[in-house]
Design an enzyme around this catalytic site. Structure first.
Site, short mmCIF file in Angstrom:
data_model
loop_
_atom_site.label_atom_id
_atom_site.label_comp_id
_atom_site.label_asym_id
_atom_site.label_seq_id
_atom_site.Cartn_x
_atom_site.Cartn_y
_atom_site.Cartn_z
N LYS A 1 -10.69 8.70 -3.69
CA LYS A 1 -11.21 7.51 -2.99
C LYS A 1 -10.65 6.23 -3.60
O LYS A 1 -10.17 5.33 -2.90
CB LYS A 1 -12.74 7.49 -3.06
CG LYS A 1 -13.37 6.17 -2.65
CD LYS A 1 -13.13 5.81 -1.20
CE LYS A 1 -13.62 4.38 -0.93
NZ LYS A 1 -13.58 4.01 0.47
N CYS B 1 -13.52 -3.39 -0.29
CA CYS B 1 -12.93 -2.18 -0.88
C CYS B 1 -11.69 -2.48 -1.70
O CYS B 1 -11.60 -2.15 -2.87
CB CYS B 1 -12.55 -1.20 0.23
SG CYS B 1 -13.79 -0.96 1.44
N1 SAJ Z 1 -3.96 -7.05 4.23
C1 SAJ Z 1 -2.70 -7.62 3.99
N2 SAJ Z 1 -1.60 -6.91 4.34
C2 SAJ Z 1 -1.69 -5.67 4.93
C3 SAJ Z 1 -2.97 -5.12 5.15
C4 SAJ Z 1 -4.10 -5.82 4.80
O1 SAJ Z 1 -2.59 -8.73 3.45
O2 SAJ Z 1 -0.66 -5.10 5.26
C5 SAJ Z 1 -5.16 -7.79 3.83
C6 SAJ Z 1 -6.11 -8.09 4.97
O3 SAJ Z 1 -5.82 -9.34 5.54
C7 SAJ Z 1 -7.47 -8.09 4.27
C8 SAJ Z 1 -7.30 -7.09 3.14
O4 SAJ Z 1 -5.89 -6.95 2.94
O5 SAJ Z 1 -7.74 -9.36 3.72
C9 SAJ Z 1 -7.91 -5.72 3.41
O6 SAJ Z 1 -7.44 -5.31 4.66
P1 SAJ Z 1 -7.59 -3.75 5.14
O7 SAJ Z 1 -6.83 -3.62 6.40
O8 SAJ Z 1 -7.25 -2.85 4.03
O9 SAJ Z 1 -9.12 -3.62 5.55
P2 SAJ Z 1 -10.36 -3.14 4.68
O10 SAJ Z 1 -10.54 -3.96 3.46
O11 SAJ Z 1 -11.51 -3.03 5.60
O12 SAJ Z 1 -9.90 -1.69 4.19
C10 SAJ Z 1 -10.57 -0.54 4.65
C11 SAJ Z 1 -10.28 0.54 3.66
N3 SAJ Z 1 -11.04 1.69 4.07
C12 SAJ Z 1 -11.96 2.23 3.21
O13 SAJ Z 1 -12.14 1.81 2.10
C13 SAJ Z 1 -12.69 3.38 3.73
C14 SAJ Z 1 -8.80 0.87 3.65
O14 SAJ Z 1 -8.59 2.02 2.81
C15 SAJ Z 1 -8.33 1.22 5.02
O15 SAJ Z 1 -6.92 1.45 4.99
C16 SAJ Z 1 -8.61 0.05 5.95
O16 SAJ Z 1 -10.05 -0.17 5.94
C17 SAJ Z 1 -8.22 0.46 7.37
O17 SAJ Z 1 -7.18 -0.03 7.81
O18 SAJ Z 1 -8.95 1.28 7.94
#
Ligand code: SAJ
Length: 438
Positions: A222, A276
């Site tokens: 995780k 996360c």
């Molecule tokens: N971000 C970037 N660049 C990227 C992707 C994200 O700067 O390429 C930023 C986003 O703007 C945000 C942050 O990172 O501020 C997190 O974005 P995220 O897409 O990872 O979204 P989260 O935080 O909701 O991540 C969750 C996580 N899921 C769990 O912990 C169960 C992550 O592992 C998943 O990959 C993501 O959701 C998802 O895309 O489902």
């Protein structure tokens, strides 16, 4: 209750379930198992939250498709009820623990809520019941904290007087129910038999793989999957900084890099927020704090990503010079596009930097009450606008109106959302993160 009896109850869905912690993980989990036919008792400390749930309402903020309807249905059918009273768990055959497990400013996990839940549960835990920690925890927590605490408080041994496991949640705000149903799960048990029993339970609710393993593996998986994402984002951000310095366009570079097999370069951006990704890398790194393991990549990635709001600040300074007395419009306060979730928002970090530099800050966000005013009116008399969150609504911004409203027709795009040609046609100077001036 023996293992066979427990498995029979799980198989026939006559097992009584308890869920401790009715937040954005525990409540959908409780509702989902109730939907599958289990009788579920939810425990939470907040009486207001209990009352909302027992009235068939969801206390979870933001758009969560299907959740409130599901809660209403399962509460009406009597399969889900909530209470603050742990006594309600004395008949529970399975108890899932979904309490918060934050890290403090020194990135060290704080387990006050977990310890308190385990202590209260121990007073009522039925002989032979299965306890599953779903909260995200530092690898080693099951062995060093959860097992010893439960054994001490119950006077029983894990694997004998009760069964114990870790099955990390994989939810995402805005897709809580969808992720719970569709994402694979890893069941880490005190034994293979316990892991298999856990898997029998989750296979009632999870449409994807439910794999079995030991709990240290489950804890590492995780935290490692989110650390992986943080490192990947940090790489994209570092390439963006290089492109700016070399007068290149990281968004074009990224498209070409992705043409190489297995180079799925992620998106650079104005920062990494949420509950996360900023937290889990520290849980993984902290797990070996007492061991002689040189941890270099994880902290470096965290430093790059948490430094991106400061980079956006420098882009602003590059355009306005001294920020004393200037006025800046921030577009987007949520950490994630098309969400109202502001946890660890990069926009908050940028706002602090701007305020410290003596600038006035105006914040717009269509998803957040109080910030969802008329964006053009808010742009009036601002010296610059900064796009921090890639809300879909901003794709349709009338750039000519923005140009007219702003004191200086300049906009920093921290998420590569806006169209450069449309901006120049509207007379708006676009400063794009990751794009250097030749
Ligand atoms: N971000 C970037 N660049 C990227 C992707 C994200 O700067 O390429 C930023 C986003 O703007 C945000 C942050 O990172 O501020 C997190 O974005 P995220 O897409 O990872 O979204 P989260 O935080 O909701 O991540 C969750 C996580 N899921 C769990 O912990 C169960 C992550 O592992 C998943 O990959 C993501 O959701 C998802 O895309 O489902």
């Amino acid at each position: 209750m023996g293992l066979d009896a427990l498995r029979k109850k799980i198989e026939t869905k006559t097992a009584k379930l308890g869920v401790i912690g009715l937040g954005y993980v525990g409540l959908p989990v409780a509702a989902l198992f109730a939907e599958k036919g289990f009788s579920v008792v939810g425990i939470d400390l907040k009486q207001t939250r209990i009352e909302m749930i027992n009235a068939g309402k969801s206390p979870i903020e933001g758009e969560e498709p299907g959740l409130e309807e599901l809660i209403s249905d399962v509460v009406k059918s009597g399969r889900l009820r909530a209470t603050t009273d742990y006594d309600a768990l004395k008949d529970a055959d399975v108890v899932l623990i979904d309490v918060e497990t934050p890290v403090n400013d020194d990135h060290v996990p704080e387990y006050a809520a977990l310890r308190s839940a385990l202590k209260s549960l121990s007073q009522v835990l039925k002989e032979g019941a299965l306890v599953v920690v779903e909260s995200t925890i530092m690898p080693g927590t099951m062995e060093k904290i959860v097992r010893p605490l439960l054994e001490k408080e119950t006077g029983r041994a894990a694997g004998k007087g009760f069964l114990l496991g870790n099955c990390p949640e994989r939810v995402m705000p805005g897709k809580l129910l969808k992720n719970l149903r569709s994402m694979s799960r890893i069941a880490g048990g005190d034994s293979e038999a316990t892991a298999e029993t856990m898997a029998m339970l989750y296979r009632h609710a999870v449409e994807a793989d439910v794999d079995t393993t030991d709990w240290i593996t489950a804890e590492i998986v995780k935290t490692a999957e989110n650390t992986y994402r943080d490192v990947q984002i940090a790489f994209a951000n570092e390439v963006a900084l290089i492109c700016e310095a070399l007068g290149a366009d990281v968004w074009a570079v990224r498209e070409f890099v992705r043409k190489s097999p297995g180079r799925d370069m992620l998106f650079p951006g104005a920062g990494v927020g949420g509950h996360c990704i900023p937290k889990d890398p520290w849980l993984l790194a902290s797990s070996v704090a007492d061991a002689d393991v040189p941890i270099r990549l994880i902290p470096a990635a965290r430093a790059i990503n948490s430094g991106m709001p400061a980079h956006v600040f420098r882009l602003i300074e590059g355009k306005l010079g001294n920020l004393e007395g200037k006025k800046v419009l921030i577009l987007g306060y949520a950490y994630l596009q098309d969400s109202d979730d502001t946890r660890n928002s990069p926009s908050a970090d940028l706002e602090d930097l701007l305020t410290e530099a003596g600038a006035a800050v105006v914040v717009h966000d269509p998803y957040i009450a109080g910030f969802d005013g008329d964006v053009y009116a808010m742009a009036d008399e601002c010296d610059i606008a900064v796009l921090m969150t890639a809300h879909g609504q901003y794709k349709g911004l009338d750039l000519a109106k923005m140009t007219k409203a702003l004191k200086n027709p300049v906009m920093v795009d921290g998420r590569n959302l806006l169209d450069g040609e449309k901006a120049s046609a509207a007379g708006l100077t676009l400063v794009r993160l990751g794009v250097g001036s030749a």
